[in-house]
Design a protein around this motif. Structure first.
Motif, PDB file in Angstrom:
ATOM      1  N   HIS A  44     -88.298 -54.060 -37.242  1.00 17.99           N
ATOM      2  CA  HIS A  44     -87.730 -52.935 -38.441  1.00 17.99           C
ATOM      3  C   HIS A  44     -87.376 -51.938 -38.638  1.00 17.99           C
ATOM      4  O   HIS A  44     -88.002 -51.181 -37.475  1.00 17.99           O
ATOM      5  CB  HIS A  44     -88.340 -53.275 -39.622  1.00 17.99           C
ATOM      6  N   THR A  45     -86.857 -51.387 -39.094  1.00 15.43           N
ATOM      7  CA  THR A  45     -86.796 -49.343 -39.121  1.00 15.43           C
ATOM      8  C   THR A  45     -87.565 -49.524 -40.667  1.00 15.43           C
ATOM      9  O   THR A  45     -86.440 -50.096 -42.138  1.00 15.43           O
ATOM     10  CB  THR A  45     -85.682 -49.076 -39.146  1.00 15.43           C
ATOM     11  N   ILE A  46     -88.245 -47.688 -41.206  1.00 15.32           N
ATOM     12  CA  ILE A  46     -88.621 -47.997 -42.294  1.00 15.32           C
ATOM     13  C   ILE A  46     -88.284 -46.330 -42.168  1.00 15.32           C
ATOM     14  O   ILE A  46     -88.879 -45.198 -41.472  1.00 15.32           O
ATOM     15  CB  ILE A  46     -89.910 -48.259 -42.516  1.00 15.32           C
ATOM     16  N   VAL A  47     -87.496 -45.680 -43.484  1.00 20.02           N
ATOM     17  CA  VAL A  47     -87.181 -44.311 -43.872  1.00 20.02           C
ATOM     18  C   VAL A  47     -87.099 -44.099 -45.199  1.00 20.02           C
ATOM     19  O   VAL A  47     -87.042 -44.635 -45.404  1.00 20.02           O
ATOM     20  CB  VAL A  47     -85.487 -43.899 -43.245  1.00 20.02           C
ATOM     21  N   PRO A  48     -88.632 -43.393 -45.161  1.00 19.56           N
ATOM     22  CA  PRO A  48     -89.712 -42.960 -46.958  1.00 19.56           C
ATOM     23  C   PRO A  48     -88.675 -42.884 -47.663  1.00 19.56           C
ATOM     24  O   PRO A  48     -87.301 -41.635 -47.462  1.00 19.56           O
ATOM     25  CB  PRO A  48     -90.533 -41.558 -46.369  1.00 19.56           C
ATOM     26  N   GLY A  49     -88.111 -42.349 -48.463  1.00 20.28           N
ATOM     27  CA  GLY A  49     -87.512 -42.258 -49.880  1.00 20.28           C
ATOM     28  C   GLY A  49     -87.092 -40.705 -49.962  1.00 20.28           C
ATOM     29  O   GLY A  49     -85.717 -40.668 -50.217  1.00 20.28           O
ATOM     30  N   ALA A  50     -87.747 -40.097 -49.848  1.00 18.11           N
ATOM     31  CA  ALA A  50     -88.026 -38.801 -49.582  1.00 18.11           C
ATOM     32  C   ALA A  50     -86.958 -38.343 -48.187  1.00 18.11           C
ATOM     33  O   ALA A  50     -86.275 -36.620 -48.678  1.00 18.11           O
ATOM     34  CB  ALA A  50     -89.311 -37.866 -49.817  1.00 18.11           C
ATOM     35  N   ILE A  51     -86.507 -38.965 -47.392  1.00 17.85           N
ATOM     36  CA  ILE A  51     -85.856 -38.417 -46.721  1.00 17.85           C
ATOM     37  C   ILE A  51     -84.666 -39.301 -46.480  1.00 17.85           C
ATOM     38  O   ILE A  51     -83.820 -39.119 -45.431  1.00 17.85           O
ATOM     39  CB  ILE A  51     -87.046 -37.810 -45.470  1.00 17.85           C
ATOM     40  N   GLU A  52     -84.510 -40.106 -47.246  1.00 18.89           N
ATOM     41  CA  GLU A  52     -83.217 -40.929 -46.571  1.00 18.89           C
ATOM     42  C   GLU A  52     -81.830 -40.114 -47.244  1.00 18.89           C
ATOM     43  O   GLU A  52     -81.655 -39.184 -47.532  1.00 18.89           O
ATOM     44  CB  GLU A  52     -83.353 -42.199 -47.601  1.00 18.89           C
ATOM     45  N   GLY A  53     -81.071 -40.435 -46.683  1.00 20.04           N
ATOM     46  CA  GLY A  53     -79.498 -40.372 -46.445  1.00 20.04           C
ATOM     47  C   GLY A  53     -79.068 -38.881 -46.179  1.00 20.04           C
ATOM     48  O   GLY A  53     -78.056 -38.850 -46.094  1.00 20.04           O
ATOM     49  N   ARG A  54     -79.997 -38.571 -44.819  1.00 19.86           N
ATOM     50  CA  ARG A  54     -79.925 -37.122 -44.369  1.00 19.86           C
ATOM     51  C   ARG A  54     -79.566 -37.778 -42.798  1.00 19.86           C
ATOM     52  O   ARG A  54     -79.781 -36.672 -41.996  1.00 19.86           O
ATOM     53  CB  ARG A  54     -80.851 -36.317 -44.596  1.00 19.86           C
ATOM     54  N   GLY A  55     -79.640 -38.564 -42.742  1.00 20.53           N
ATOM     55  CA  GLY A  55     -78.823 -39.291 -40.744  1.00 20.53           C
ATOM     56  C   GLY A  55     -80.470 -39.975 -40.339  1.00 20.53           C
ATOM     57  O   GLY A  55     -79.769 -39.634 -38.591  1.00 20.53           O
ATOM     58  N   VAL A  56     -81.625 -39.840 -40.481  1.00 13.21           N
ATOM     59  CA  VAL A  56     -82.668 -39.472 -40.176  1.00 13.21           C
ATOM     60  C   VAL A  56     -82.929 -41.044 -39.551  1.00 13.21           C
ATOM     61  O   VAL A  56     -83.122 -40.936 -37.974  1.00 13.21           O
ATOM     62  CB  VAL A  56     -84.375 -39.583 -41.241  1.00 13.21           C
ATOM     63  N   GLY A  57     -82.175 -42.003 -40.290  1.00 10.62           N
ATOM     64  CA  GLY A  57     -82.635 -42.994 -39.378  1.00 10.62           C
ATOM     65  C   GLY A  57     -81.434 -43.552 -38.464  1.00 10.62           C
ATOM     66  O   GLY A  57     -81.854 -43.547 -37.348  1.00 10.62           O
ATOM     67  N   SER A  58     -80.711 -42.680 -38.611  1.00 10.77           N
ATOM     68  CA  SER A  58     -79.545 -42.231 -37.386  1.00 10.77           C
ATOM     69  C   SER A  58     -79.845 -42.068 -36.226  1.00 10.77           C
ATOM     70  O   SER A  58     -80.028 -42.109 -35.027  1.00 10.77           O
ATOM     71  CB  SER A  58     -78.433 -42.355 -37.529  1.00 10.77           C
ATOM     72  N   ARG A  59     -80.746 -40.989 -36.599  1.00  6.45           N
ATOM     73  CA  ARG A  59     -81.259 -39.959 -35.512  1.00  6.45           C
ATOM     74  C   ARG A  59     -82.431 -40.338 -35.006  1.00  6.45           C
ATOM     75  O   ARG A  59     -82.610 -40.324 -33.448  1.00  6.45           O
ATOM     76  CB  ARG A  59     -82.153 -38.863 -35.869  1.00  6.45           C
ATOM     77  N   LEU A  60     -83.168 -41.238 -35.743  1.00  9.89           N
ATOM     78  CA  LEU A  60     -84.127 -42.437 -35.225  1.00  9.89           C
ATOM     79  C   LEU A  60     -84.152 -43.118 -33.999  1.00  9.89           C
ATOM     80  O   LEU A  60     -84.698 -43.341 -32.668  1.00  9.89           O
ATOM     81  CB  LEU A  60     -85.595 -42.720 -36.182  1.00  9.89           C
ATOM     82  N   ILE A  61     -82.759 -43.606 -34.189  1.00  7.12           N
ATOM     83  CA  ILE A  61     -82.223 -45.031 -33.235  1.00  7.12           C
ATOM     84  C   ILE A  61     -81.703 -44.264 -31.931  1.00  7.12           C
ATOM     85  O   ILE A  61     -82.030 -44.283 -31.152  1.00  7.12           O
ATOM     86  CB  ILE A  61     -81.045 -46.263 -34.292  1.00  7.12           C
ATOM     87  N   ARG A  62     -81.005 -43.103 -31.782  1.00  9.81           N
ATOM     88  CA  ARG A  62     -80.202 -42.731 -30.816  1.00  9.81           C
ATOM     89  C   ARG A  62     -81.927 -42.103 -30.278  1.00  9.81           C
ATOM     90  O   ARG A  62     -81.799 -42.697 -28.716  1.00  9.81           O
ATOM     91  CB  ARG A  62     -79.620 -41.569 -32.141  1.00  9.81           C
ATOM     92  N   GLY A  63     -82.724 -41.681 -30.687  1.00  7.41           N
ATOM     93  CA  GLY A  63     -83.369 -41.141 -29.588  1.00  7.41           C
ATOM     94  C   GLY A  63     -84.800 -42.400 -29.418  1.00  7.41           C
ATOM     95  O   GLY A  63     -84.475 -41.820 -27.871  1.00  7.41           O
ATOM     96  N   ALA A  64     -84.073 -43.362 -29.813  1.00  5.33           N
ATOM     97  CA  ALA A  64     -85.223 -44.339 -29.654  1.00  5.33           C
ATOM     98  C   ALA A  64     -84.209 -45.240 -28.660  1.00  5.33           C
ATOM     99  O   ALA A  64     -84.741 -45.638 -27.116  1.00  5.33           O
ATOM    100  CB  ALA A  64     -85.230 -45.582 -30.422  1.00  5.33           C
ATOM    101  N   LEU A  65     -83.496 -44.731 -28.436  1.00  6.79           N
ATOM    102  CA  LEU A  65     -81.969 -45.762 -27.760  1.00  6.79           C
ATOM    103  C   LEU A  65     -81.819 -45.104 -26.660  1.00  6.79           C
ATOM    104  O   LEU A  65     -82.304 -45.701 -25.352  1.00  6.79           O
ATOM    105  CB  LEU A  65     -80.490 -46.429 -28.360  1.00  6.79           C
ATOM    106  N   ASP A  66     -82.202 -44.012 -26.431  1.00  7.10           N
ATOM    107  CA  ASP A  66     -82.425 -43.095 -25.343  1.00  7.10           C
ATOM    108  C   ASP A  66     -83.445 -43.013 -24.906  1.00  7.10           C
ATOM    109  O   ASP A  66     -83.504 -42.710 -23.385  1.00  7.10           O
ATOM    110  CB  ASP A  66     -82.320 -41.556 -25.995  1.00  7.10           C
ATOM    111  N   LEU A  67     -84.688 -43.065 -25.059  1.00  2.00           N
ATOM    112  CA  LEU A  67     -86.231 -43.683 -24.179  1.00  2.00           C
ATOM    113  C   LEU A  67     -85.891 -44.878 -23.678  1.00  2.00           C
ATOM    114  O   LEU A  67     -86.521 -45.178 -23.090  1.00  2.00           O
ATOM    115  CB  LEU A  67     -87.160 -43.605 -25.100  1.00  2.00           C
ATOM    116  N   VAL A  68     -85.505 -45.993 -24.671  1.00  3.12           N
ATOM    117  CA  VAL A  68     -85.434 -47.030 -24.305  1.00  3.12           C
ATOM    118  C   VAL A  68     -84.321 -47.777 -22.671  1.00  3.12           C
ATOM    119  O   VAL A  68     -84.458 -47.676 -21.499  1.00  3.12           O
ATOM    120  CB  VAL A  68     -84.496 -48.453 -24.917  1.00  3.12           C
TER     121      VAL A  68
END
Length: 91
Positions: A38-62
């Motif tokens: 699961h992925t959780i992005v707090p409401g205060a920072i939603e809608g700004r590409g944070v989730g995509s940046r998180l997953i992109r970085g995670a997949l780079d590490l993977v």
């Protein structure tokens, strides 16, 4: 705006902190496969590409670790569907 995505292995989650708020992508490591649960992005920072940046970085590490991915999380699955360059990571 963004800092580096961190693999917090003790908590089994990738983390990205933005403006004091932490977005996380939780996972389970199963041998040479990582299952994103699961992925959780707090409401205060939603809608700004944070989730995509998180997953992109995670997949780079993977990728750096030579792991394969099972995108059980709908957000991770959608990200990988939209980014064909990540599909070679699929288990």
């Amino acid at each position: 705006m963004f800092v580096k995505v961190i693999d917090n292995r003790a908590e089994a989650e990738f983390e990205l902190t933005v403006e004091g708020h932490q977005a996380v992508a939780a996972y389970q490591l199963e041998g040479d496969t990582i299952v994103f649960t699961h992925t959780i992005v707090p409401g205060a920072i939603e809608g700004r590409g944070v989730g995509s940046r998180l997953i992109r970085g995670a997949l780079d590490l993977v990728r750096d670790r030579g792991l394969k991915v099972v995108p059980q999380c709908p957000f991770v699955r959608a990200y990988m569907d939209k980014h064909p360059e990540t599909r070679d990571l699929l288990a």
